[in-house]
Each structure stands twice: as C-alpha cells, then as structure tokens.
Design a protein around this motif. Structure first.
Motif, PDB file in Angstrom:
ATOM      1  N   GLY A 137       0.882  -0.639   0.034  1.00 25.16           N
ATOM      2  CA  GLY A 137       0.497  -0.101  -0.241  1.00 25.16           C
ATOM      3  C   GLY A 137       0.805   0.862  -0.358  1.00 25.16           C
ATOM      4  N   ASP A 138       1.908   1.440   0.607  1.00 18.48           N
ATOM      5  CA  ASP A 138       2.854   2.716   0.761  1.00 18.48           C
ATOM      6  C   ASP A 138       2.994   2.926  -0.558  1.00 18.48           C
ATOM      7  N   ILE A 139       4.129   1.630  -1.015  1.00 21.23           N
ATOM      8  CA  ILE A 139       4.780   1.528  -2.207  1.00 21.23           C
ATOM      9  C   ILE A 139       3.618   2.090  -3.628  1.00 21.23           C
ATOM     10  N   MET A 140       2.789   1.809  -3.976  1.00 20.90           N
ATOM     11  CA  MET A 140       1.967   1.871  -4.740  1.00 20.90           C
ATOM     12  C   MET A 140       1.185   3.384  -4.954  1.00 20.90           C
ATOM     13  N   THR A 141       1.076   3.743  -2.768  1.00 21.29           N
ATOM     14  CA  THR A 141       0.878   4.826  -3.094  1.00 21.29           C
ATOM     15  C   THR A 141       1.954   6.117  -3.164  1.00 21.29           C
ATOM     16  N   LYS A 142       3.138   6.293  -3.164  1.00 20.18           N
ATOM     17  CA  LYS A 142       3.954   6.711  -3.580  1.00 20.18           C
ATOM     18  C   LYS A 142       3.963   6.111  -5.264  1.00 20.18           C
ATOM     19  N   VAL A 143       4.515   5.785  -5.477  1.00 24.07           N
ATOM     20  CA  VAL A 143       3.979   5.524  -7.496  1.00 24.07           C
ATOM     21  C   VAL A 143       2.770   6.256  -8.107  1.00 24.07           C
ATOM     22  N   ARG A 144       1.400   5.718  -6.919  1.00 26.22           N
ATOM     23  CA  ARG A 144       0.193   6.369  -7.518  1.00 26.22           C
ATOM     24  C   ARG A 144       0.705   7.998  -8.006  1.00 26.22           C
ATOM     25  N   ASP A 145       0.767   8.842  -6.607  1.00 25.78           N
ATOM     26  CA  ASP A 145       1.456   9.943  -6.200  1.00 25.78           C
ATOM     27  C   ASP A 145       2.098  10.523  -7.217  1.00 25.78           C
ATOM     28  N   HIS A 146       3.078   9.721  -7.554  1.00 27.18           N
ATOM     29  CA  HIS A 146       4.155   9.812  -8.780  1.00 27.18           C
ATOM     30  C   HIS A 146       3.759  10.206  -9.909  1.00 27.18           C
ATOM     31  N   MET A 147       2.767   9.042 -10.197  1.00 22.63           N
ATOM     32  CA  MET A 147       2.412   9.726 -11.494  1.00 22.63           C
ATOM     33  C   MET A 147       1.440  10.581 -11.425  1.00 22.63           C
ATOM     34  N   ARG A 148       0.401  10.318 -10.787  1.00 27.06           N
ATOM     35  CA  ARG A 148      -0.503  12.061 -10.332  1.00 27.06           C
ATOM     36  C   ARG A 148      -0.032  12.822 -10.124  1.00 27.06           C
ATOM     37  N   ALA A 149       0.825  12.933 -10.342  1.00 27.07           N
ATOM     38  CA  ALA A 149       1.522  15.033 -10.470  1.00 27.07           C
ATOM     39  C   ALA A 149       2.290  15.122 -11.848  1.00 27.07           C
ATOM     40  N   GLN A 150       1.579  14.464 -13.065  1.00 31.02           N
ATOM     41  CA  GLN A 150       1.619  14.269 -14.416  1.00 31.02           C
ATOM     42  C   GLN A 150       0.467  15.224 -14.724  1.00 31.02           C
TER      43      GLN A 150
END
Length: 162
Positions: A137-150
């Motif tokens: 959950g922590d890892i995927m949240t970090k990845v999602r948030d990085h992608m959502r910053a685009q």
C-alpha cells in the motif's frame, strides 16, 4: 541512448504488469458476469456511488478513472441509455456536465460488489501478510502519487477501448 533497466527493475516491472493483467482480466470477467458492465463502466458507477451527492463532473470522473474525456463521453452515453446515470449541466458552471448515478445504477453496483470484493480479496490480498499489505500500500501510493503529479490523462487525447 537511454540506459537499460537493471535486472531487478525489469523483473519487478514484469511481475507488476503480469499481476495487474491477471487481476484486471479476472475482475473484468466478474463484473461482466455479475452486472453486464465493462470494468470501466463499473469503475464509473462505483466512483459515483461513493461521491458526495452521488455525482461528479465529467472531468473529475475522467481524471478519477484515468480515462480520456472522449472515451468517458461514450461510456457515459451507454450508461445513461441503460438508465444507470443521468447527465446535466452543472448549476455552478454551465461548461461542466454533472453526472449522477441513478437508483438503478446504485442497485447494479450493489449487485456486483460482493463478488468483486471476494475476487479481489482472494487474488490480491490472500497471499499477503499484514506487513506485506502495508508495504505494498505504501509503495503503490508513492508510485501513484508520482504518476498523478504528471498532467491528468484526460487532458491529452487517448485511444481507449472498453
């Protein structure tokens, strides 16, 4: 020339993509069998069912499900024709279209959801310990948030089939 992925990165990428594909395929089949909807249509209805006042603008819906505006317009038309949603101009902004889930739409989500939860629990969560689940959950949240910053996907043209 771009640097190649390290073997561990490549293995992780392939494991993630295969897992996502297997889960998506199983979920798509379950949603179709239980509710005669595509996965994208189910996502749209589920987001609306969970939204304040059970409505969202088309733009918020497109960004939330990572779908193009044109693809969403098509899917919304199908859902509206089936009586599962309504669309109307927003009273606050005449340029925006509000999408509202109907009682039939809520009933369809309620019909699909128990089997959906059971399938996701079995395929995704059963093999994970509590520690694994927290880490994932922590890892995927970090990845999602990085992608959502685009920039949002709905801002760019995109050819999506559902």
């Amino acid at each position: 020339m771009a640097e190649e992925l390290e073997p561990e990165q490549l293995n992780t990428y392939f494991a993630l993509m295969e897992s996502v594909s297997l889960l998506h395929h199983a979920v798509e089949q379950q949603v179709r069998a239980a509710g005669e909807l595509s996965y994208v249509q189910f996502q749209l209805l589920a987001r609306l069912a969970d939204a304040p006042k059970r409505q969202l603008t088309m733009t918020a819906l497109a960004d939330g499900v990572v779908y193009s505006r044109s693809g969403l317009t098509h899917q919304a038309g199908l859902l509206e024709k089936a009586g599962l949603i309504t669309r109307a101009p927003s009273p606050e902004d005449q340029r925006a279209t509000l999408v509202t889930i109907t009682q039939d739409g809520l009933d369809r989500v309620a019909k699909i959801l128990p089997g959906h939860i059971e399938l996701v629990r079995e395929l995704l969560f059963t093999p994970l310990s509590t520690t694994d689940l927290t880490a994932l959950g922590d890892i995927m949240t970090k990845v999602r948030d990085h992608m959502r910053a685009q920039p949002p996907r709905s801002a760019a043209p995109h050819n999506q089939h559902a």
